[in-house]
Design a protein around this motif. Structure first.
Motif, mmCIF file in Angstrom:
data_model
loop_
_atom_site.group_PDB
_atom_site.id
_atom_site.type_symbol
_atom_site.label_atom_id
_atom_site.label_comp_id
_atom_site.label_asym_id
_atom_site.label_seq_id
_atom_site.Cartn_x
_atom_site.Cartn_y
_atom_site.Cartn_z
ATOM 1 N N ALA A 31 -26.429 18.502 41.724
ATOM 2 C CA ALA A 31 -26.185 19.031 40.383
ATOM 3 C C ALA A 31 -26.229 17.916 39.351
ATOM 4 N N PHE A 34 -29.870 17.453 38.581
ATOM 5 C CA PHE A 34 -30.370 18.563 37.769
ATOM 6 C C PHE A 34 -29.842 18.480 36.338
ATOM 7 N N LYS A 35 -28.584 18.081 36.199
ATOM 8 C CA LYS A 35 -28.002 17.943 34.858
ATOM 9 C C LYS A 35 -28.744 16.871 34.066
ATOM 10 N N LEU A 37 -31.819 16.075 34.351
ATOM 11 C CA LEU A 37 -33.127 16.615 33.973
ATOM 12 C C LEU A 37 -33.019 17.763 32.969
ATOM 13 N N GLY A 38 -31.805 18.201 32.683
ATOM 14 C CA GLY A 38 -31.593 19.307 31.762
ATOM 15 C C GLY A 38 -31.789 18.955 30.298
ATOM 16 N N ASP A 39 -32.023 17.702 30.003
ATOM 17 C CA ASP A 39 -32.269 17.266 28.634
ATOM 18 C C ASP A 39 -33.782 17.129 28.443
ATOM 19 N N LEU A 43 -36.341 14.881 30.697
ATOM 20 C CA LEU A 43 -37.367 15.554 31.487
ATOM 21 C C LEU A 43 -38.749 14.969 31.170
#
Length: 119
Positions: A31, A34-35, A37-39, A43
């Motif tokens: 997580a 993934f967090k 890459l959430g920006d 990314l």
């Protein structure tokens, strides 16, 4: 990363989440990636680094691609590094970044869906 989180490098790869429940320790560590890459900026940075011809990208090539300050780019790269997505190596006054294929494979495996199995 807090002291209670497992370092991403120590997290074993898990089967696709479409086939089985993700173990708690794996979920916590993945997580974090993934967090990161959430920006949208991170990314894009990750994409630029992962697709770089020589397998690595210099911060001197990454920074001009954005309309944000160098220190902000450095912050985003630090987040990617702390999430275990990239490695960094200083050479003279520049830092070069490489994607960590093992980590990207873990994320890809987790998201894999077998269409035939769910049809």
């Amino acid at each position: 990363m807090s002291k209670s989180e497992t370092p991403v490098a120590d997290v074993p790869c898990c089967p696709p989440m479409a086939t089985t429940r993700v173990p708690a320790a794996s979920a916590a560590a993945l997580a974090h990636a993934f967090k990161a890459l959430g920006d949208p900026i991170r990314l894009q940075l990750m994409s630029m680094i992962a697709s770089a011809e020589a397998g690595e990208a210099c911060v001197c090539d990454l920074t001009p691609a954005f309309e944000i300050s160098g220190p902000t780019i450095s912050h985003h790269l630090k987040v990617l590094r702390e999430a275990g997505l990239v490695d960094a190596e200083r050479r003279a006054s520049w830092v070069y970044y490489r994607a960590r294929p093992g980590m990207l494979q873990r994320l890809a495996t987790l998201l894999t869906v077998d269409e035939a199995a769910h049809a």
